[in-house]
Design a protein around this motif. Sequence first.
Motif, PDB file in Angstrom:
ATOM      1  N   MET A   1      50.507  82.217  11.078  1.00  9.46           N
ATOM      2  CA  MET A   1      50.385  80.376  10.998  1.00  9.46           C
ATOM      3  C   MET A   1      49.644  79.815  12.470  1.00  9.46           C
ATOM      4  N   SER A   2      49.128  78.969  11.430  1.00 13.96           N
ATOM      5  CA  SER A   2      47.593  78.814  12.455  1.00 13.96           C
ATOM      6  C   SER A   2      47.693  76.843  12.408  1.00 13.96           C
ATOM      7  N   ALA A   3      47.402  76.722  13.657  1.00 11.85           N
ATOM      8  CA  ALA A   3      47.072  75.083  13.438  1.00 11.85           C
ATOM      9  C   ALA A   3      45.556  74.279  14.172  1.00 11.85           C
ATOM     10  N   THR A   4      45.013  73.998  13.554  1.00 15.90           N
ATOM     11  CA  THR A   4      42.855  73.423  14.208  1.00 15.90           C
ATOM     12  C   THR A   4      43.215  72.642  15.208  1.00 15.90           C
ATOM     13  N   VAL A   5      43.159  72.471  16.734  1.00 14.03           N
ATOM     14  CA  VAL A   5      43.020  71.437  17.669  1.00 14.03           C
ATOM     15  C   VAL A   5      41.373  71.334  17.763  1.00 14.03           C
ATOM     16  N   THR A   6      41.728  69.874  18.190  1.00 13.28           N
ATOM     17  CA  THR A   6      40.057  69.506  17.982  1.00 13.28           C
ATOM     18  C   THR A   6      39.736  68.910  19.609  1.00 13.28           C
ATOM     19  N   ALA A   7      40.726  69.166  20.041  1.00 18.01           N
ATOM     20  CA  ALA A   7      41.095  67.917  21.347  1.00 18.01           C
ATOM     21  C   ALA A   7      40.121  68.989  22.657  1.00 18.01           C
ATOM     22  N   GLY A   8      39.083  67.817  23.641  1.00 15.73           N
ATOM     23  CA  GLY A   8      38.222  68.335  24.010  1.00 15.73           C
ATOM     24  C   GLY A   8      38.248  69.301  25.108  1.00 15.73           C
ATOM     25  N   TRP A   9      37.531  69.182  26.371  1.00 19.78           N
ATOM     26  CA  TRP A   9      37.569  69.324  27.489  1.00 19.78           C
ATOM     27  C   TRP A   9      37.975  68.520  28.337  1.00 19.78           C
ATOM     28  N   ARG A  10      38.816  68.842  29.539  1.00 17.41           N
ATOM     29  CA  ARG A  10      38.673  67.762  30.803  1.00 17.41           C
ATOM     30  C   ARG A  10      38.376  68.863  31.407  1.00 17.41           C
ATOM     31  N   PRO A  11      37.659  67.766  33.512  1.00 19.90           N
ATOM     32  CA  PRO A  11      37.698  68.682  34.728  1.00 19.90           C
ATOM     33  C   PRO A  11      39.289  69.260  34.627  1.00 19.90           C
ATOM     34  N   THR A  12      38.831  70.454  35.791  1.00 19.08           N
ATOM     35  CA  THR A  12      39.749  71.177  36.438  1.00 19.08           C
ATOM     36  C   THR A  12      39.844  70.218  37.519  1.00 19.08           C
ATOM     37  N   PRO A  13      41.369  69.972  38.636  1.00 21.89           N
ATOM     38  CA  PRO A  13      41.174  69.702  39.719  1.00 21.89           C
ATOM     39  C   PRO A  13      39.897  70.614  40.508  1.00 21.89           C
ATOM     40  N   ALA A  14      39.550  71.387  40.568  1.00 16.91           N
ATOM     41  CA  ALA A  14      38.762  72.211  41.222  1.00 16.91           C
ATOM     42  C   ALA A  14      37.234  72.038  41.543  1.00 16.91           C
ATOM     43  N   LEU A  15      36.742  71.209  40.111  1.00 13.41           N
ATOM     44  CA  LEU A  15      35.037  70.327  39.290  1.00 13.41           C
ATOM     45  C   LEU A  15      35.843  69.102  40.559  1.00 13.41           C
ATOM     46  N   VAL A  16      37.102  68.456  39.773  1.00 14.63           N
ATOM     47  CA  VAL A  16      36.897  67.111  41.076  1.00 14.63           C
ATOM     48  C   VAL A  16      36.857  67.557  41.886  1.00 14.63           C
ATOM     49  N   ARG A  17      36.471  68.469  42.786  1.00 15.58           N
ATOM     50  CA  ARG A  17      37.051  68.275  44.267  1.00 15.58           C
ATOM     51  C   ARG A  17      36.269  69.302  44.666  1.00 15.58           C
ATOM     52  N   ALA A  18      35.017  69.584  44.145  1.00  9.94           N
ATOM     53  CA  ALA A  18      33.769  70.487  44.449  1.00  9.94           C
ATOM     54  C   ALA A  18      33.230  68.686  44.424  1.00  9.94           C
ATOM     55  N   ALA A  19      33.128  68.381  42.867  1.00  9.84           N
ATOM     56  CA  ALA A  19      32.386  67.239  42.875  1.00  9.84           C
ATOM     57  C   ALA A  19      32.622  66.180  43.914  1.00  9.84           C
ATOM     58  N   LEU A  20      34.031  65.907  44.323  1.00 12.64           N
ATOM     59  CA  LEU A  20      34.366  64.735  45.622  1.00 12.64           C
ATOM     60  C   LEU A  20      33.402  64.627  46.760  1.00 12.64           C
ATOM     61  N   VAL A  21      33.698  66.298  46.931  1.00  6.00           N
ATOM     62  CA  VAL A  21      34.262  67.234  48.643  1.00  6.00           C
ATOM     63  C   VAL A  21      32.672  66.838  49.185  1.00  6.00           C
ATOM     64  N   SER A  22      31.513  67.504  48.007  1.00  9.17           N
ATOM     65  CA  SER A  22      30.182  67.280  48.000  1.00  9.17           C
ATOM     66  C   SER A  22      29.572  66.123  47.854  1.00  9.17           C
ATOM     67  N   VAL A  23      29.011  64.968  47.172  1.00 10.96           N
ATOM     68  CA  VAL A  23      28.861  63.861  47.432  1.00 10.96           C
ATOM     69  C   VAL A  23      29.969  62.903  48.346  1.00 10.96           C
ATOM     70  N   THR A  24      30.604  62.824  49.044  1.00 10.90           N
ATOM     71  CA  THR A  24      31.559  62.131  49.918  1.00 10.90           C
ATOM     72  C   THR A  24      30.763  63.062  51.149  1.00 10.90           C
ATOM     73  N   PHE A  25      30.808  64.237  51.061  1.00 14.33           N
ATOM     74  CA  PHE A  25      30.163  65.184  52.562  1.00 14.33           C
ATOM     75  C   PHE A  25      28.636  64.917  52.753  1.00 14.33           C
ATOM     76  N   ALA A  26      27.953  64.753  51.840  1.00 13.93           N
ATOM     77  CA  ALA A  26      26.549  64.978  51.876  1.00 13.93           C
ATOM     78  C   ALA A  26      26.194  63.069  51.726  1.00 13.93           C
ATOM     79  N   ALA A  27      26.904  62.312  51.578  1.00 13.75           N
ATOM     80  CA  ALA A  27      26.961  60.795  51.729  1.00 13.75           C
ATOM     81  C   ALA A  27      26.877  60.862  53.441  1.00 13.75           C
ATOM     82  N   VAL A  28      27.906  60.821  53.996  1.00 13.98           N
ATOM     83  CA  VAL A  28      27.486  60.808  54.770  1.00 13.98           C
ATOM     84  C   VAL A  28      27.623  61.609  56.083  1.00 13.98           C
TER      85      VAL A  28
END
Lengths: 433, 185
Positions: A1-28
């Motif tokens: 039995m199989s099902a094809t799923v084509t939904a895409g990828w989304r950012p993880t909380p880890a990536l959001v954390r890395a991006a947000l913290v790097s930008v915020t800390f660097a900006a300050v």
Amino acid sequence: MSATVTAGWRPTPALVRAALVSVTFAAVAVVAGRPDLLVLAVPFLVHAVAVVVRRPSSSPRISSRLEHTSLREGEGTTAVTRLDGAGDVEHAVVALTRQHFTAMKPPGGVVGAAATVPQEAVEIAVPLASLRWGRRSAGGGAVAATGPWAGRVWGPHPVLPTTLTTLPLPGTFDSRAPVPHPIGLVGTHQARRPGEGSEFSSIRPFAPGDRLRRVQWRVSLRTGALHVTSTVAEEDSSVLLLVDGGIEVGVGEGLHGRATSLDTAVRAAGAVAEHYLHRGDRVGVRVLGSTLHNAVPFGGGRRHLRRVLDTLARIVPGDHRATDSARIRFPVPAGSVVVMLSPMLSDQAVAVTRTLAQRGLNIVVVDTLPADLGDPDPRRTLAWRMRLLEREAMLLRVSRAGVPVVPWRGPGTLDDVLRGLGRRARRPRLAAR
Amino acid sequence: MIDPVVAARRSFERLSRASRQQVLLRGVAGLAAAQLPLLVVLAGGVFHPLITLALMGLVGLVLLLPDSDAPTLLVLAFGALWAISLPATMSVWTLLAAVDLVVLHLACTLASYGPPQLVLERAMLVLWAGRGSLLVAVTALAWLAARLLGGLDAEPSRLLTAAAFSLLLGWVAFLFARLVTRDAA
């Protein structure tokens, strides 16, 4: 039995954390002139860069299967979930839905698979075992995949289940008693007529057609006339198993726990069928209280045993539809033995038993009612005692019809009653004219 | 809308079925998070009871939900506490704080790979140990470089600040393009 799923990828909380913290800390750090905050931002910046420089190019495709779709109780198989097109997958995890009477390893059914080196396909195997007969779905759940550096997640997406048929594990059964009326061609049961067999019957004068190796020389010399040893014919028999599937009483805990009345009936029916089919007899099955897949015609052999067990596995407890017992037809050949497996709590079971007994068939009721229901509620206990009183009255009606009732106890359950039926068959009877 | 009580009960139920490895990862994350206010004080910062209390509340959330945004909030709150409590310092406590943040971040990342019952394979743990080492090494290099540059006592330069801003804006634009726009796949 199989099902094809084509939904895409989304950012993880880890990536959001890395991006947000790097930008915020660097900006300050830049605005306030704080190089220490820039140092704090560095690991998050590295993580974010490692993730975002590469983008997943495709979505995996899910397929799932069971290694075996048919098992015996207690046997195991493997539920395999496969992700094709998994070049961007670094780790995949499958969480199978927990089902009654299905044991998984690990018990939670959550298994991960690492793909530290890019692979075209990732397979996740979850071993599982079925602990009770029946048809259930297994292998369903959800699957998720994580990309490199845990930056993006795909899913969770549903994994479609597959139907798993669990054949009942026949209980231990053996019977040394012959069936009362073997009427067939060639078998192992002693018939009531003389014929070719191995069991001694009598010594009689020679008749044309007798084989020379049957000549009894000692008696022939003594009497002066040719005598032969005659034997009893050995024939096969037909056994009809009637399983009361309309009522289920008790607590079912699977193969290694307590058994309901239906568990006992199904396993006992499997055991009796296996025993008589191995001895070369013909066995048929009829399920009372079920409208679909409720009958297996008489037959013999190993493949027939599989048909019998498959029909028993399809019984749905409580799938009861009111049917008029007077309209149920049982095409049972003469001389058959009918084994009724029932807790004898329904009028239909009693009526069917009496009807078959009145037709002159050899019928035995195997009582499958559990000894202890284990219900601590005193009100329900009282109600159950009242129900048992009604049942006693039903059993009395059955006994008056000349039908023996025995509890299921495995090997030898039917020996005494079959011998009793055999003796009764040989006894002279008063016939109404 | 999910009832918070129901959500909390579900979280506790999930946690009760967690594997030993996941419990350990949550414990490491909680320990690393609990050390952050202590590091501020050890680095010579002022003790802020209210902010510290808020941080401890977030530590509880991180223990329960490492796969949520609670760790992000915790790290940002810690950054705020560090910025208001301490003057610019490049002491060894700065490096230790950065390493502590790496440990917290990686523990939460590993705990987010799947349901709490999941046991990560040895290969994954080895892979992440290497990645963690890389992050710590780069951070240590950045700390050393910052110390060396700080020792030069260079004059503030508008050009350098403008370059830093440009870099930052470029980074934000790149992130926006990569994260906010939907993947075609």
